[in-house]
Design an enzyme around this catalytic site. Sequence first.
Site, short mmCIF file in Angstrom:
data_model
loop_
_atom_site.label_atom_id
_atom_site.label_comp_id
_atom_site.label_asym_id
_atom_site.label_seq_id
_atom_site.Cartn_x
_atom_site.Cartn_y
_atom_site.Cartn_z
N ARG A 1 -2.15 16.84 9.26
CA ARG A 1 -1.41 15.87 8.47
C ARG A 1 -1.14 16.36 7.04
O ARG A 1 -0.22 15.90 6.38
CB ARG A 1 -2.21 14.56 8.50
CG ARG A 1 -2.54 13.88 7.24
CD ARG A 1 -3.58 12.79 7.50
NE ARG A 1 -3.82 12.00 6.31
CZ ARG A 1 -3.46 10.72 6.18
NH1 ARG A 1 -2.87 10.09 7.16
NH2 ARG A 1 -3.73 10.06 5.07
N HIS B 1 3.49 13.33 6.20
CA HIS B 1 2.31 13.60 7.03
C HIS B 1 2.79 14.31 8.29
O HIS B 1 3.38 13.71 9.19
CB HIS B 1 1.58 12.30 7.38
CG HIS B 1 0.81 11.75 6.23
ND1 HIS B 1 0.62 10.40 6.02
CD2 HIS B 1 0.17 12.37 5.20
CE1 HIS B 1 -0.10 10.24 4.91
NE2 HIS B 1 -0.38 11.40 4.41
N GLU C 1 3.26 13.34 12.23
CA GLU C 1 3.99 12.15 12.68
C GLU C 1 5.41 12.55 13.08
O GLU C 1 6.40 12.21 12.44
CB GLU C 1 3.97 11.10 11.56
CG GLU C 1 2.55 10.66 11.22
CD GLU C 1 2.42 9.93 9.88
OE1 GLU C 1 3.44 9.67 9.24
OE2 GLU C 1 1.27 9.64 9.48
N GLU D 1 6.28 2.50 8.43
CA GLU D 1 5.42 3.14 9.44
C GLU D 1 6.09 2.82 10.77
O GLU D 1 6.04 1.69 11.25
CB GLU D 1 4.00 2.57 9.42
CG GLU D 1 3.18 2.90 8.18
CD GLU D 1 2.55 4.29 8.22
OE1 GLU D 1 2.71 5.00 9.25
OE2 GLU D 1 1.91 4.67 7.23
N HIS E 1 7.05 7.10 7.47
CA HIS E 1 5.87 7.58 8.19
C HIS E 1 5.93 7.00 9.60
O HIS E 1 6.87 6.27 9.93
CB HIS E 1 4.59 7.06 7.52
CG HIS E 1 4.38 7.57 6.13
ND1 HIS E 1 3.28 8.30 5.77
CD2 HIS E 1 5.13 7.45 5.00
CE1 HIS E 1 3.35 8.61 4.48
NE2 HIS E 1 4.46 8.10 3.99
#
Lengths: 93, 310
Positions: free
Chosen positions: B128, B70, B73, B271, B197
């Site tokens: 993204r 994405h 990020e 994440e 991510h």
Amino acid sequence: LETFAGDQVLRVEPCNEEQVQLLKRLRAQQPLQLNFWRFPSFPNEPADVQVPFANLQNVKVFLESHQIKYSIMIEDVQAAVDEERREMDLNQR
Amino acid sequence: RERGRNSFNYGAYHPLETIYQAMDDLVAEYPQLVSKQQIGESYEKRPLYVLKFSTGGKNRPAIWIDAGIHAREWVTQATALWTARKIASDYGYDPSLDSLLNTMDVFLLVVANPDGYVFSHTENRMWRKTRSKTPGSLCVGVDPNRNWDAGFGGPGASNDPCSDSYHGPSANSEVEVRSVVDFIKSHGNVKAFISIHSYSQLLMYPYGYTCTNIKDHAELDNVAKMAANALTSLYGTQYKVGPICSVIYQASGGSIDWSYDYGIKYSFAFELRDTGRHGFLLPASQIIPTAQETWLGLKSIFEHVRDHPY
């Protein structure tokens, strides 16, 4: 360059399944140009959504009219971008 | 121009060209350990490079790591680059890493979505998706983490090309996804698949496309908890651990669901640090701390994979 002046990021906290479904319906509204950073999922799990300045009022009215709790997580996205750019310039120097 | 270990600023965000140059510099500096492999090219014809960390041997069991699928990020790609140098520079000094690399290879895709990355740097900070065009729609791009062949098109993915979670016309339609799938399949001996991510501090394992537990639930939960504890030990960053479906939301077509169903037991998604208060604009001063704590989590997973061959 696209700018995000006046865009806000809202943290929305649905408290039941009905509110989650309402948020999912909101998400499907393309004209609102919402950018979900964290998608609506389960009751009591927050969703984060970036709302363009032009649509802020509509979205907030929608949330308030359905008693969906929200708070403003980022006041002005462009200000955050500007601050990051400043930091990046500083780093490069 | 930043070159080499003494001048490259790992605590800053960089354009794609600079990242690719830094990868070349790393290869030049550690030719015995690091090599660069092109596994394909993006929709807009940018190369997809993986760094291979190997001490030799033929088709050794491997750990796959990808970062930045994405695009927006940014701390993800930055963390991957820092991690690449960490692996290279600690080899020979860190017994745990030595024993890993003496038996396994590591593949690291630093920028999994280069078109999106460039677009987020030049046109739209919040981009993204990929940049592929959809016939019949004015909207561009597919969410590459809804495009894998794992419950493709199911809940938690959109069939609207304008949506940020558009799953694309078919599984693997995105060349960025297909290139990874082809690479993993042709390698044939990947034992761990880790996707990085950054938003809201989570460490997840399959599934996302369904809310049923995987058969290795107990083991992966244990591994993930150990990794999250290791990560937290450095700066106290709190992570939530669990299957994608219950920790975040039901989402189909995700990479680690595909890798797990393909037979790669140790499939995890990080994440990284980002409370949301900064959104995807994690301040540059937090890049290195984020990378440092993530390294502890990664190493914890590496050790488990090394010690539990299957």
